[in-house]
Design a protein around this motif. Structure first.
Motif, PDB file in Angstrom:
ATOM      1  N   UNK A  77       6.150   2.931  -0.760  1.00 25.62           N
ATOM      2  CA  UNK A  77       7.152   3.774  -0.108  1.00 25.62           C
ATOM      3  C   UNK A  77       8.030   2.946   0.831  1.00 25.62           C
ATOM      4  N   UNK A  78       7.391   2.041   1.601  1.00 22.27           N
ATOM      5  CA  UNK A  78       8.153   1.195   2.526  1.00 22.27           C
ATOM      6  C   UNK A  78       9.098   0.282   1.756  1.00 22.27           C
ATOM      7  N   UNK A  79       8.559  -0.371   0.714  1.00 18.58           N
ATOM      8  CA  UNK A  79       9.380  -1.334  -0.018  1.00 18.58           C
ATOM      9  C   UNK A  79      10.500  -0.634  -0.761  1.00 18.58           C
ATOM     10  N   UNK A 100      11.996   2.034   0.299  1.00 19.48           N
ATOM     11  CA  UNK A 100      13.021   2.322   1.299  1.00 19.48           C
ATOM     12  C   UNK A 100      13.861   1.086   1.577  1.00 19.48           C
ATOM     13  N   UNK A 101      13.172  -0.050   1.740  1.00 21.23           N
ATOM     14  CA  UNK A 101      13.893  -1.285   2.059  1.00 21.23           C
ATOM     15  C   UNK A 101      14.839  -1.659   0.922  1.00 21.23           C
ATOM     16  N   UNK A 102      14.335  -1.639  -0.322  1.00 19.91           N
ATOM     17  CA  UNK A 102      15.187  -2.059  -1.439  1.00 19.91           C
ATOM     18  C   UNK A 102      16.327  -1.075  -1.697  1.00 19.91           C
TER      19      UNK A 102
END
Lengths: 276, 261
Positions: A45-47, A49-51
């Motif tokens: 989920x974090x990655x 969001x970042x990408x």
């Protein structure tokens, strides 16, 4: 012929017994399992969001090398499922087993110690699956993933996933064997997990990494543990590349089994325990 | 004052204990080093595709990563080992030994275990912050530095209080090791600026599991982007959380039954 059947039914019976026990044991810790699922969901989920932020603020419009935010959503959702289905907890307890001598009772059983690990793992997945499905349903409306594989890719995904599980399980066991030589294996494990995250496409689709990293990933077993089934189900692998991928998975399965048999033979001779 | 001298005592004890296992230091350096390299590699991969992520340039994200490593180090050095010990003590009843000591029990359980080698992460964090400062040049004035220190202290308080709240649940539910593990997992969200997350996740990560406030706010303070209002809010939030964790701790203590009772 008769003996072969007896051995098989022994293994099946033992496995079913182990599965029953471990299901009951793990079901006691329902809350822990639910939290573990959140753990599985958060990282992608974090990655994602970042990408997605990268895609939106990129130089090339709203995509990075052909990945739009919706494609990233599809990629990381599938990757999360593949990672969960192929996950094994071997590294979490291997060192303790060897260091504290807990391998002794396992070695005395007339069945390879790897079988109880497999039973544990299957039980863990059966119990966590509903929660992960629920989490996925929550994520879909937020990120609107685009997953659009041809139907043959969906079929090919099944053997790709199974082979990915096999390769990952056996390679993890081999890495775990380091505990027979080193008293503290944390550094080895951290290194392994980081390699897995980068070369298996957990931090980013491999296509976004530099060319030489992609080559290393292709030759290493890592790409075949996660990234390959993920890209396959996303619909980003050609038919020809799929066949080659399945071939590489088979090669790594066989190679890792041979390696495990060799290493296990050497490793278990180093094992000593007092009492028990 | 008692707190500081006690903490110093536990640091010395932790160091004495760990000096017997010097290989652990090497292992920690290797693990932390690999983590750092992986984090930087991911940043490098990201910035081959763009010049800015949600308004954050490379040195900005470097500063954020520095704050993240620094706080992770402090978390892993004192808070995590001490609270893990607390949960185990509650489960086994050996918290008795802490309760009979003539010092505030919350203080004792919060600093009782020190894993000195995890300071390596904190040191790497300081190094990253230094590197970011060099790249940012003279943009950082004394007001920003002061706001940074205040925000960083507030961040530490927030992280500590949130962890204590979770660990205190051990008085009600016997096995809560995973609750703390959950927080430490959520902590990973602090690596990235809160602006990259979708609104509902941003709200969760700000209020429910206040992870990103602890890292984004200090980094923004250093970069001079933080409004005074936000700084005041962060400090107030830290104070409120500290009081809440104190309240729950006292309630939890009343439920504790001990080993021999």
């Amino acid at each position: 012929m008769f003996e072969w059947r007896e051995t098989l039914s022994l293994y099946v019976g033992a496995f079913r017994a182990q599965l029953r026990i471990t299901l009951a044991v793990q079901f006691q810790y329902r809350a822990s399992l639910a939290i573990w699922v959140l753990f599985t969901v958060l990282q992608p989920l974090l990655l994602l969001s970042v990408w997605s932020a990268v895609a939106q603020s990129g130089d090339t419009g709203s995509h990075v090398r052909g990945y739009t935010p919706e494609d990233f959503a599809g990629y990381f959702l599938i990757n999360m499922w593949v990672a969960h289905l192929t996950f094994n907890g071997v590294l979490a307890f291997f060192e303790g087993r060897v260091r504290r001598g807990e391998f002794s009772p396992r070695l005395l059983r007339p069945i390879h110690p790897i079988s109880s690990d497999i039973a544990d793992n299957v039980a863990f997945k059966l119990l966590t699956l509903p929660v992960l499905a629920l989490a996925t349903l929550v994520l879909i409306p937020t990120f609107r993933p685009r997953i659009d594989p041809p139907s043959w890719a969906v079929v090919a995904f099944v053997p790709a996933l199974i082979l990915a599980y096999v390769v990952q399980f056996i390679i993890t066991w081999i890495v775990g064997l380091a505990a027979f030589w080193l008293a503290r294996t944390q550094a080895v494990y951290v290194g392994f997990v980081l390699l897995l995250r980068f070369l298996a496409g957990q931090v980013a689709p491999l296509a976004l990494l530099p060319g030489w990293v992609q080559t290393v990933a292709w030759l290493s077993p890592f790409r075949w543990m996660l990234a390959f089934p993920t890209e396959l189900l996303l619909g980003r692998v050609s038919a020809e590349e799929t066949l080659r991928g399945l071939g590489m998975q088979l090669v790594w399965s066989l190679a890792s089994v041979v390696l495990l048999v060799l290493c296990w033979g050497v490793a278990v001779r180093r094992y000593t325990a007092v009492g028990g | 004052m008692t707190g500081v001298s006690l903490l110093w005592l536990f640091v010395r004890l932790g160091l004495l204990h760990e000096l017997a296992y010097r290989t652990n230091f090497v292992i920690q350096v290797i693990s932390s080093g690999m983590n750092l390299v992986a984090s930087l590699a991911l940043l490098a991969a990201i910035f081959t595709h763009t010049e800015m992520v949600a308004g954050w340039r490379p040195p900005d994200l470097l500063a954020l990563l520095g704050v993240f490593f620094l706080l992770s180090g402090l978390l892993g050095t004192v808070v995590q080992p001490s609270l893990e010990r607390l949960m185990e003590d509650v489960r086994q009843g050996s918290l008795d030994f802490t309760l009979v000591k003539p010092v505030d029990s919350q203080l004792l359980v919060s600093i009782g275990q020190v894993h000195v080698w995890r300071l390596v992460d904190a040191a790497l964090g300081v190094g990253l912050l230094g590197l970011a400062l060099i790249q940012l040049g003279a943009q950082v004035g004394s007001i920003q530095a002061m706001a940074f220190v205040i925000a960083l202290v507030a961040g530490c308080v927030i992280v500590y209080s949130a962890c204590l709240l979770l660990a205190t649940l051990a008085f009600w539910f016997v096995r809560v090791d995973n609750a703390l593990l959950f927080f430490l997992t959520m902590w990973e969200a602090g690596r990235w600026p809160v602006a990259v997350y979708p609104p509902w996740l941003r709200a969760t990560l700000t209020l429910l599991v206040p992870v990103t406030v602890a890292t984004t706010v200090p980094a923004e303070a250093l970069l001079g982007r933080l409004e005074t209002q936000s700084l005041v809010l962060a400090v107030a939030f830290a104070g409120g959380l500290l009081l809440a964790s104190r309240w729950l701790w006292l309630r939890g203590l009343r439920r504790y039954t001990g080993a021999s009772a």
